[in-house]
Design a protein around this motif. Structure first.
Motif, PDB file in Angstrom:
ATOM      1  N   ALA A  86     -27.737  -2.761   0.704  1.00  0.00           N
ATOM      2  CA  ALA A  86     -27.221  -3.878   1.506  1.00  0.00           C
ATOM      3  C   ALA A  86     -26.903  -3.415   2.929  1.00  0.00           C
ATOM      4  O   ALA A  86     -27.190  -4.123   3.901  1.00  0.00           O
ATOM      5  CB  ALA A  86     -25.990  -4.496   0.844  1.00  0.00           C
ATOM      6  N   ALA A  87     -26.326  -2.231   3.067  1.00  0.00           N
ATOM      7  CA  ALA A  87     -26.030  -1.694   4.401  1.00  0.00           C
ATOM      8  C   ALA A  87     -27.318  -1.430   5.172  1.00  0.00           C
ATOM      9  O   ALA A  87     -27.395  -1.698   6.374  1.00  0.00           O
ATOM     10  CB  ALA A  87     -25.206  -0.409   4.296  1.00  0.00           C
ATOM     11  N   SER A  88     -28.336  -0.933   4.476  1.00  0.00           N
ATOM     12  CA  SER A  88     -29.634  -0.714   5.133  1.00  0.00           C
ATOM     13  C   SER A  88     -30.246  -2.031   5.579  1.00  0.00           C
ATOM     14  O   SER A  88     -30.803  -2.125   6.674  1.00  0.00           O
ATOM     15  CB  SER A  88     -30.590   0.013   4.175  1.00  0.00           C
ATOM     16  OG  SER A  88     -30.140   1.322   3.950  1.00  0.00           O
ATOM     17  N   HIS A  89     -30.125  -3.068   4.753  1.00  0.00           N
ATOM     18  CA  HIS A  89     -30.643  -4.391   5.127  1.00  0.00           C
ATOM     19  C   HIS A  89     -29.908  -4.912   6.355  1.00  0.00           C
ATOM     20  O   HIS A  89     -30.532  -5.408   7.302  1.00  0.00           O
ATOM     21  CB  HIS A  89     -30.506  -5.369   3.959  1.00  0.00           C
ATOM     22  CG  HIS A  89     -31.126  -6.701   4.247  1.00  0.00           C
ATOM     23  ND1 HIS A  89     -30.429  -7.722   4.863  1.00  0.00           N
ATOM     24  CD2 HIS A  89     -32.386  -7.164   4.031  1.00  0.00           C
ATOM     25  CE1 HIS A  89     -31.234  -8.758   5.007  1.00  0.00           C
ATOM     26  NE2 HIS A  89     -32.425  -8.444   4.509  1.00  0.00           N
TER      27      HIS A  89
ATOM     28  N   TYR B  19     -31.177  -2.616   9.494  1.00  0.00           N
ATOM     29  CA  TYR B  19     -32.562  -2.776   9.928  1.00  0.00           C
ATOM     30  C   TYR B  19     -32.943  -4.233  10.181  1.00  0.00           C
ATOM     31  O   TYR B  19     -33.519  -4.558  11.219  1.00  0.00           O
ATOM     32  CB  TYR B  19     -33.528  -2.159   8.900  1.00  0.00           C
ATOM     33  CG  TYR B  19     -33.547  -0.655   8.927  1.00  0.00           C
ATOM     34  CD1 TYR B  19     -34.334   0.033   9.834  1.00  0.00           C
ATOM     35  CD2 TYR B  19     -32.771   0.080   8.046  1.00  0.00           C
ATOM     36  CE1 TYR B  19     -34.358   1.419   9.865  1.00  0.00           C
ATOM     37  CE2 TYR B  19     -32.784   1.479   8.072  1.00  0.00           C
ATOM     38  CZ  TYR B  19     -33.583   2.136   8.983  1.00  0.00           C
ATOM     39  OH  TYR B  19     -33.599   3.504   9.015  1.00  0.00           O
ATOM     40  N   ALA B  20     -32.650  -5.114   9.229  1.00  0.00           N
ATOM     41  CA  ALA B  20     -33.088  -6.512   9.352  1.00  0.00           C
ATOM     42  C   ALA B  20     -32.181  -7.305  10.278  1.00  0.00           C
ATOM     43  O   ALA B  20     -32.654  -7.953  11.207  1.00  0.00           O
ATOM     44  CB  ALA B  20     -33.165  -7.166   7.975  1.00  0.00           C
ATOM     45  N   GLU B  21     -30.892  -7.267  10.025  1.00  0.00           N
ATOM     46  CA  GLU B  21     -29.972  -8.073  10.829  1.00  0.00           C
ATOM     47  C   GLU B  21     -29.650  -7.412  12.166  1.00  0.00           C
ATOM     48  O   GLU B  21     -29.616  -8.079  13.196  1.00  0.00           O
ATOM     49  CB  GLU B  21     -28.706  -8.343  10.027  1.00  0.00           C
ATOM     50  CG  GLU B  21     -28.979  -9.150   8.755  1.00  0.00           C
ATOM     51  CD  GLU B  21     -27.802  -9.188   7.787  1.00  0.00           C
ATOM     52  OE1 GLU B  21     -26.649  -8.961   8.223  1.00  0.00           O
ATOM     53  OE2 GLU B  21     -28.058  -9.416   6.586  1.00  0.00           O
TER      54      GLU B  21
ATOM     55  N   GLY C 216     -25.025  -0.987  14.998  1.00  0.00           N
ATOM     56  CA  GLY C 216     -24.081  -0.204  14.202  1.00  0.00           C
ATOM     57  C   GLY C 216     -24.525   1.209  13.916  1.00  0.00           C
ATOM     58  O   GLY C 216     -23.938   1.890  13.060  1.00  0.00           O
ATOM     59  N   ALA C 217     -25.545   1.695  14.621  1.00  0.00           N
ATOM     60  CA  ALA C 217     -26.015   3.066  14.390  1.00  0.00           C
ATOM     61  C   ALA C 217     -24.912   4.062  14.697  1.00  0.00           C
ATOM     62  O   ALA C 217     -24.167   3.911  15.660  1.00  0.00           O
ATOM     63  CB  ALA C 217     -27.227   3.366  15.266  1.00  0.00           C
TER      64      ALA C 217
END
Length: 155
Positions: A16-19, A22-24, A97-98
């Protein structure tokens, strides 16, 4: 075997954090998303970046080696057409958020690069490489690319 890479698969702790990242955050469009197992993005004409839930990864591939503190010994690179785009992409990653975003730096080989980390610590290099290998990995510049990436009017 043909000389190409089809998939790059990274085991991630929190899909979920990766989504979100990357996506949002970065605005990448998923090709496939199963919230329990895997998230896939087209990363090039014939390349897919696959972010696989770590437990599912380990069940199929095996447990990752433990090496202690430090960074994961792999980098992914996103090359850009113009030097100034490095800072733009790093700013986008920071806004998404990187963690561990570094500023661009002139490199002794003639390029300009900076890094950011995704939610699992995988390092992305954002690179402007004016040499022949750098040009090899870039898509053709289109009118849309010019308007979006460089701010110039293509018309």
């Amino acid at each position: 075997m043909e000389q190409r890479v089809s998939f790059i698969t990274l085991a991630v702790a929190d899909l979920a954090a990766s989504h979100r990242f990357y996506a949002e955050g970065l605005g990448w469009a998923p090709e496939f998303f199963d919230a329990e197992e895997v998230l896939m993005f087209r990363a090039g004409p014939q390349t897919v970046l696959s972010l696989w839930d770590r437990a599912h990864f380990e069940a199929e591939v095996g447990a990752p080696a433990q090496t202690g503190p430090g960074v994961v010994p792999i980098t992914l690179s996103h090359n850009v057409h113009e030097r100034g785009q490095v800072g733009d992409v790093l700013a986008d990653a920071r806004a998404a958020g990187a963690s561990e975003v570094s500023d661009g730096v002139e490199r002794e080989w003639g390029g300009y690069t900076g890094y950011f980390a995704d939610p699992d610590g995988f390092r992305w290099e954002v690179a402007w490489n004016p040499g022949p290998v750098g040009r090899l990995v870039l898509p053709p510049v289109s009118d849309t690319t010019r308007r979006v990436d460089t701010g110039t009017d293509a018309g």
